[in-house]
Design a protein around this motif. Structure first.
Motif, mmCIF file in Angstrom:
data_model
loop_
_atom_site.group_PDB
_atom_site.id
_atom_site.type_symbol
_atom_site.label_atom_id
_atom_site.label_comp_id
_atom_site.label_asym_id
_atom_site.label_seq_id
_atom_site.Cartn_x
_atom_site.Cartn_y
_atom_site.Cartn_z
ATOM 1 N N TRP A 137 38.353 33.067 42.493
ATOM 2 C CA TRP A 137 37.743 34.047 43.390
ATOM 3 C C TRP A 137 38.139 33.773 44.847
ATOM 4 O O TRP A 137 38.175 34.702 45.662
ATOM 5 C CB TRP A 137 36.217 34.039 43.259
ATOM 6 C CG TRP A 137 35.580 32.762 43.756
ATOM 7 C CD1 TRP A 137 35.305 31.647 43.022
ATOM 8 C CD2 TRP A 137 35.166 32.478 45.091
ATOM 9 N NE1 TRP A 137 34.761 30.669 43.817
ATOM 10 C CE2 TRP A 137 34.651 31.151 45.090
ATOM 11 C CE3 TRP A 137 35.160 33.200 46.287
ATOM 12 C CZ2 TRP A 137 34.153 30.544 46.242
ATOM 13 C CZ3 TRP A 137 34.664 32.585 47.436
ATOM 14 C CH2 TRP A 137 34.161 31.271 47.401
ATOM 15 N N ASP A 180 34.029 37.985 49.436
ATOM 16 C CA ASP A 180 34.436 36.613 49.097
ATOM 17 C C ASP A 180 34.848 35.852 50.360
ATOM 18 O O ASP A 180 34.469 34.695 50.559
ATOM 19 C CB ASP A 180 35.588 36.638 48.085
ATOM 20 C CG ASP A 180 35.145 37.119 46.706
ATOM 21 O OD1 ASP A 180 33.941 36.993 46.391
ATOM 22 O OD2 ASP A 180 35.994 37.632 45.960
ATOM 23 N N VAL A 184 30.467 32.110 38.483
ATOM 24 C CA VAL A 184 31.688 32.708 37.940
ATOM 25 C C VAL A 184 31.410 33.097 36.489
ATOM 26 O O VAL A 184 30.934 32.262 35.716
ATOM 27 C CB VAL A 184 32.859 31.700 38.021
ATOM 28 C CG1 VAL A 184 34.144 32.319 37.492
ATOM 29 C CG2 VAL A 184 33.042 31.213 39.452
ATOM 30 N N SER A 242 30.392 40.345 43.981
ATOM 31 C CA SER A 242 31.686 40.645 44.586
ATOM 32 C C SER A 242 32.518 41.468 43.616
ATOM 33 O O SER A 242 32.425 41.293 42.403
ATOM 34 C CB SER A 242 32.420 39.342 44.887
ATOM 35 O OG SER A 242 33.799 39.598 45.083
ATOM 36 N N SER A 283 35.333 40.880 42.913
ATOM 37 C CA SER A 283 36.133 39.921 42.147
ATOM 38 C C SER A 283 35.439 39.498 40.869
ATOM 39 O O SER A 283 36.037 38.821 40.026
ATOM 40 C CB SER A 283 36.430 38.682 42.998
ATOM 41 O OG SER A 283 35.252 37.934 43.233
ATOM 42 N N VAL A 326 32.575 37.622 40.680
ATOM 43 C CA VAL A 326 31.625 36.524 40.852
ATOM 44 C C VAL A 326 30.359 37.031 41.549
ATOM 45 O O VAL A 326 30.328 38.142 42.089
ATOM 46 C CB VAL A 326 32.240 35.370 41.675
ATOM 47 C CG1 VAL A 326 33.543 34.883 41.040
ATOM 48 C CG2 VAL A 326 32.450 35.769 43.134
#
Lengths: 216, 216
Positions: free
Chosen positions: A38, A61, A176, A204, A206, A208
């Protein structure tokens, strides 16, 4: 009063801060790079020069990653973060994972049962090797920090010990969404920890989830 | 094909789906009501009449909670969800935690090593007690569901067994920011589970994080 802070500390959904089998080639054991991916594209980590070169990607992030050094005057890390060796030092050639100019640029207190001479690196990083409990290590780090905050840099057991000793004021944790199944658990022996913190969650793109722990 | 779904399943930040010491007065053991408090104010849970009476609160918690019954034709639950007893039934007076008109309104397959006669309750809920592995239990539940989806209702070990057998298509998990320290872990033996699912995180103002698992 200077604060004690944790930043960019990743755990898997099942609570492992590292996998099984840390070694020179695999600092996170069987977890590989999955706990930190991440962060790789963030300008903050790109600037560390550790993870290839991209233009970096701004967003939540980076917003979290970027605050890791602000106001920090010293770090405390466990020996398992410093390197893969265990027991007495066989030689003192090993100077960490971070090359001649480590990313810290402050004094770093390395907790170890096997002290060795202080290491002065380029760029302002100095490794101090001490055999100390969390309270004593923190006193030393605060001296070295010159009034600034102290970061607890990991690894897992170091963060856990400082949490158990109730020495941490702020903690940025990154959950995560992977299931490691084995490794080192962050949460053992921390029943009721949540009563001492307010906890704010931010997801996020991403994948996470950033958790911001603030001492109540 | 009917889907196999999990809804409103809460785990603590350290991965426990229930605390230690389940008993008649404490279905979640030392966790008390903390794992489910996020849901109490939702109109969906209010309508179950289990948690006092308020006007209820709409928002993301209700958005997730409210989908638990839609399209469901049967539930599978473990005996530990049905009641606090263990071993052979001492009497068959116990008919679950949910009163004469249980909230399910569908057939419910109760997994137990100690079968007993089928229980027909008010409102369409029928408890079928069977000693079966996950695959056989699912076949029975699908028969009873008449083409609709099957919900895996818990408890912890039941959800874990169905995940291990790779029988779950969708899972709504709720990460509650508390550290229970002890109890029953959901994640044991599920290394690599994330590779079989996409996982989307949504935080709630109530402090929990909703995780939507979709089979890839």
């Amino acid at each position: 009063m200077s604060l004690v802070r944790v930043h960019n500390f990743s755990v898997s959904l099942d609570g492992f801060g590292t996998g099984e089998g840390q070694a020179l080639e695999t600092p996170f054991g069987h977890a590989g790079s999955r706990l930190m991916e991440w962060a790789f594209e963030t300008p903050t980590f790109q600037a560390m020069g550790l993870h290839g070169q991209t233009d970096g990607s701004y967003g939540v992030d980076e917003a979290f990653a970027g605050s890791w050094a602000t106001g920090i005057g010293a770090e405390i890390m466990g020996r398992n973060k410093f390197g893969p060796q265990r027991g007495p030092w066989l030689d003192e050639e090993w100077t960490g994972w971070w090359g001649p100019d480590p990313v810290f640029h402050t004094p770093v207190v390395v907790l170890t049962h096997h002290p060795r001479p202080t290491l002065e690196m380029e760029g302002g990083t100095t490794f101090h090797f001490v055999d100390a409990d969390p309270v004593s290590a923190l006193a030393l780090a605060r001296d070295l920090a010159g009034g600034l905050d102290v970061r607890i840099g990991g690894g897992v057991s170091t963060v856990r010990q400082f949490l158990q000793a109730d020495l941490i004021d702020r903690m940025h944790l990154v959950v995560v969404p992977i299931l490691l199944g084995r490794g080192e658990r962050l949460w053992d022996g921390l029943e009721g920890l949540d009563e001492r913190f307010s906890i704010e969650a931010t997801p996020s793109p991403s994948g996470v989830v950033h958790l911001a722990f603030d001492r109540r």
